[in-house]
Design a protein around this motif. Sequence first.
Motif, PDB file in Angstrom:
ATOM      1  N   ALA A  64     -40.455   0.073 -98.959  1.00 41.01           N
ATOM      2  CA  ALA A  64     -39.918   0.478 -97.753  1.00 41.01           C
ATOM      3  C   ALA A  64     -39.303  -0.591 -96.391  1.00 41.01           C
ATOM      4  CB  ALA A  64     -40.676   1.421 -96.316  1.00 41.01           C
ATOM      5  N   VAL A 110     -46.569   4.684-104.714  1.00 41.35           N
ATOM      6  CA  VAL A 110     -46.964   6.288-105.237  1.00 41.35           C
ATOM      7  C   VAL A 110     -46.838   6.633-106.651  1.00 41.35           C
ATOM      8  CG1 VAL A 110     -45.273   8.288-105.020  1.00 41.35           C
ATOM      9  CG2 VAL A 110     -44.712   6.825-103.090  1.00 41.35           C
ATOM     10  N   GLY A 135     -33.421   6.528 -94.864  1.00 44.72           N
ATOM     11  CA  GLY A 135     -34.352   5.830 -96.140  1.00 44.72           C
ATOM     12  C   GLY A 135     -34.715   4.675 -96.096  1.00 44.72           C
ATOM     13  N   SER A 136     -33.733   4.399 -94.798  1.00 42.19           N
ATOM     14  CA  SER A 136     -32.959   2.781 -94.927  1.00 42.19           C
ATOM     15  C   SER A 136     -34.706   2.370 -93.906  1.00 42.19           C
ATOM     16  CB  SER A 136     -32.359   2.490 -93.742  1.00 42.19           C
ATOM     17  OG  SER A 136     -32.553   2.731 -92.231  1.00 42.19           O
ATOM     18  N   GLY A 137     -35.817   2.884 -94.093  1.00 40.22           N
ATOM     19  CA  GLY A 137     -37.076   2.457 -93.222  1.00 40.22           C
ATOM     20  C   GLY A 137     -36.801   2.422 -91.703  1.00 40.22           C
ATOM     21  N   LYS A 138     -36.276   3.323 -91.033  1.00 38.21           N
ATOM     22  CA  LYS A 138     -36.168   3.191 -89.136  1.00 38.21           C
ATOM     23  C   LYS A 138     -38.045   3.681 -89.015  1.00 38.21           C
ATOM     24  CE  LYS A 138     -32.742   5.740 -89.488  1.00 38.21           C
ATOM     25  NZ  LYS A 138     -32.354   5.958 -90.671  1.00 38.21           N
ATOM     26  N   SER A 139     -38.221   4.574 -89.324  1.00 38.66           N
ATOM     27  CA  SER A 139     -39.021   4.969 -89.380  1.00 38.66           C
ATOM     28  C   SER A 139     -40.452   4.554 -89.619  1.00 38.66           C
ATOM     29  CB  SER A 139     -39.090   7.387 -89.755  1.00 38.66           C
ATOM     30  OG  SER A 139     -38.634   7.358 -89.189  1.00 38.66           O
ATOM     31  N   THR A 140     -40.557   3.799 -90.704  1.00 40.46           N
ATOM     32  CA  THR A 140     -41.768   2.774 -90.922  1.00 40.46           C
ATOM     33  C   THR A 140     -41.782   2.181 -90.209  1.00 40.46           C
ATOM     34  OG1 THR A 140     -41.466   3.895 -93.601  1.00 40.46           O
ATOM     35  CG2 THR A 140     -42.551   1.441 -92.615  1.00 40.46           C
ATOM     36  N   PHE A 199     -45.808   1.067-100.001  1.00 39.30           N
ATOM     37  CA  PHE A 199     -46.502   2.665-100.528  1.00 39.30           C
ATOM     38  C   PHE A 199     -46.503   2.423-101.974  1.00 39.30           C
ATOM     39  CE2 PHE A 199     -43.653   3.168 -96.494  1.00 39.30           C
ATOM     40  CZ  PHE A 199     -44.544   4.238 -95.511  1.00 39.30           C
TER      41      PHE A 199
HETATM   42  N1  LIG Z   1     -45.706   7.542 -96.532  1.00 42.06           N
HETATM   43  C1  LIG Z   1     -44.915   7.206 -97.462  1.00 42.06           C
HETATM   44  N2  LIG Z   1     -45.354   7.285 -98.645  1.00 42.06           N
HETATM   45  C2  LIG Z   1     -44.546   6.943-100.000  1.00 42.06           C
HETATM   46  N3  LIG Z   1     -43.263   6.466 -99.283  1.00 42.06           N
HETATM   47  C3  LIG Z   1     -42.457   6.577 -98.396  1.00 42.06           C
HETATM   48  C4  LIG Z   1     -44.116   6.957 -96.758  1.00 42.06           C
HETATM   49  N4  LIG Z   1     -43.134   6.669 -95.970  1.00 42.06           N
HETATM   50  C5  LIG Z   1     -41.500   6.141 -96.489  1.00 42.06           C
HETATM   51  N5  LIG Z   1     -41.591   6.257 -97.145  1.00 42.06           N
HETATM   52  C6  LIG Z   1     -40.326   5.602 -98.626  1.00 42.06           C
HETATM   53  O1  LIG Z   1     -40.243   4.974 -97.626  1.00 42.06           O
HETATM   54  C7  LIG Z   1     -38.956   4.606 -98.054  1.00 42.06           C
HETATM   55  C8  LIG Z   1     -38.782   4.901 -95.795  1.00 42.06           C
HETATM   56  O2  LIG Z   1     -38.491   5.494 -94.830  1.00 42.06           O
HETATM   57  P1  LIG Z   1     -38.283   5.893 -93.960  1.00 42.06           P
HETATM   58  O3  LIG Z   1     -38.718   4.645 -93.025  1.00 42.06           O
HETATM   59  O4  LIG Z   1     -39.182   7.055 -93.456  1.00 42.06           O
HETATM   60  O5  LIG Z   1     -36.793   6.067 -93.798  1.00 42.06           O
HETATM   61  P2  LIG Z   1     -36.005   6.835 -92.422  1.00 42.06           P
HETATM   62  O6  LIG Z   1     -36.998   6.340 -91.534  1.00 42.06           O
HETATM   63  O7  LIG Z   1     -34.921   5.438 -92.139  1.00 42.06           O
HETATM   64  O8  LIG Z   1     -35.027   7.490 -92.804  1.00 42.06           O
HETATM   65  C9  LIG Z   1     -38.435   5.671 -97.839  1.00 42.06           C
HETATM   66  O9  LIG Z   1     -37.671   6.047 -99.494  1.00 42.06           O
HETATM   67  C10 LIG Z   1     -39.500   6.412 -98.366  1.00 42.06           C
HETATM   68  O10 LIG Z   1     -39.574   7.752 -99.184  1.00 42.06           O
END
Ligand SMILES: Nc1ncnc2c1ncn2[C@@H]1O[C@H](COP(=O)(O)OP(=O)(O)O)[C@@H](O)[C@H]1O
Lengths: 252, 405
Positions: free
Chosen positions: A28, A21, A49-54, A19
């Motif tokens: 991620a 920013v 913040g480990s990247g699960k949602s991503t 990403f």
């Molecule tokens: N749309 C985005 N833009 C910028 N950074 C992102 C975005 N989505 C996630 N991140 C970053 O990617 C990393 C992983 O995020 P995320 O997958 O949400 O983690 P988790 O779900 O494990 O808490 C984090 O550092 C988050 O800040």
Amino acid sequence: MEEKQKKVVIELDNVRRDFVVGEETVHALRGISFKIHEGEFVTIMGTSGSGKSTLLNQLGCLDTPTSGEYYLDGIAVSTMRKSQRAKLRNRKIGFVFQNYNLLPKTSAVENVELPLMYNSAYNARQRREAAEAALHAVGLGNRMNHLSNQMSGGQMQRVAIARALVNNPAVILADEATGNLDTRTSFEVLVLFQKLHAEGRTIIFVTHNPEIAQYSSRNITLRDGKVREDVLNPKILSAAEALANLPIPQDE
Amino acid sequence: MNFTNLIKVALKSIASNKFRSFLSMLGIIIGVAAVIIMMAIGQGSKESVRKNISQMGTNIIMIRPGSDMRGGVRQDPSAMQTLKIEDYRSIQQNAQYITHVSPEVSSSGQVIYGAHNTSTSIYGESTDYLTIKQWKVEDGMMFTEEDINKSAKVCLIGKTVAKELFPEGGDPIGKTIRFKSIPFRIVGVLKSKGYNTFGMDQDNLIIAPYTTVMKRILAQTYLGTINCSAITEEMTDQAIEELTKILRTSHKLKEHEKDNFTIRSQQEMMDTMSSTMDTITVILVVAAAFSLLVAGIGIMNIMLVSVTERTKEIGLRMSVGARGIDICNQFLVESIAISITGGVLGVAVGYLGTLVCGALGFPTSIPMWSIMVSFVVCTLIGVGFGYFPARKAAKMNPIEAIRYE
Ligand SMILES: Nc1ncnc2c1ncn2[C@@H]1O[C@H](COP(=O)(O)OP(=O)(O)O)[C@@H](O)[C@H]1O
Ligand SMILES: [Mg+2]
């Protein structure tokens, strides 16, 4: 092993997701590779913040990798256009969200019908039948016409699970699906997931609760956008038993 | 998503936000109703003008002194003295397509009988005049050729003059009235014609032999107008051509000289009036249509609010497989549904409004096509003003949309 002969539903090949920013680039996902076979119940864990949602967004075809390739049911996703990915989600994926995401003021059965509204292969009658079958499968056969705002959290999550089942997907993706529920209701939902697993469904369940991993067949742990650990669970606990052993609530 | 599903979803969304949907419809309702009423009044007035003019006799041809004034150029007074008695005689003798001719001079002023007086106009005419105008004498009779030859001080009066001068209801026939101190003996009373479309009282007049009015009142030798009637309405064009020839000969105009008279048919008058009414209608309708524009902006506003409010729903629909186009269609159908529903209600309100206007005395007639046009316009408004919000919805990122709180 038996697992080896089974069909591969999900294959990630060195998937990266960056990403940008402002001036900085956030990595991620830093090269993730794994295969998930049909019928596996995988929990994905990791700190915030480990990247699960991503990762889940990648698996759910909501996002595409910066590099690497993702094959869903043998189909390469990374080069697909938005509308093609929408169709893929519609046919191959069932989502269950932490906060249910039901349509407000809408009956259970209509909520479950939603994915089929975007599938022209179904007519109104077939849609209704499939939705009713899915609601029966989650134990809400007697709650078809309840409105979403008249239901408890557990019931709403079951409706959401029925909605994820209704299109007979290749994989069910759950993001913190028990995160908003109390212990008892969480176990009820887990029982349901185990039942679906037993019926041969492929399930990927993102959670930060390590306890839940004990009820799945495999556990992948992420750290800083990489797979830190990927282990099969030799001794899967029964959620139904755990539920039976829970203290019975005292009130009423 | 197929069309039936789109309609269902749109109606459901409208139904779950009844009051807000109604508010955004209100603009359309008022706009469409205004357009329908304006069109109905415009069309109604036009029809009534046409009816009135055709009642006056569609085969009437009027000759006025001076060249064509339609360009709006002011003419000098001498140019207005070009019609003479000789022209009248020449038409009488030579015109084949003309059945009746009457020279006309007029003057307005006070008419007095005893203690009563009223202001009116006196028209000097020939005996043909009533036939040309298709007017009837109610009491007494028309003056005669002999009266004309002798410049006799006799006259016919309209109903309004009769009422004003003889309020007690006595028989006016045989009484002598004074117009500009000239005494006239009343020989007849005209049948009432009422008001014309332009609000003019057609019964407030005196008719006398043209010779009398020319000599005794105006002391002039030229004519104000010559009224003729063609054999039939269809022959007015030939009649006008013939009249032009006769008058040019009589005026000794050379080849290159312009006509120093103007010939207009009632038919032409009617067309001019109709096109004037059309212009007025267009202006009214355009004014009303602006309210539709405002209504469209209102719908856009509501749809934008609705899209933002339903960001989460949009995210959900996308994650279960809705494509951008599906989301776009959903909101478009919703805004079209709002504007068409508003349109239907607007037509109903416009219809009732037209009935009310009719009851208040306006001439009204709803043209069928105005209803069609209203529906087309409403659909266009729905599409036009719904498009931007719908695009906005369709372009959302599902990941961000579903997290929206
Ligand atoms: N749309 C985005 N833009 C910028 N950074 C992102 C975005 N989505 C996630 N991140 C970053 O990617 C990393 C992983 O995020 P995320 O997958 O949400 O983690 P988790 O779900 O494990 O808490 C984090 O550092 C988050 O800040
Ligand atoms: Mg997360």
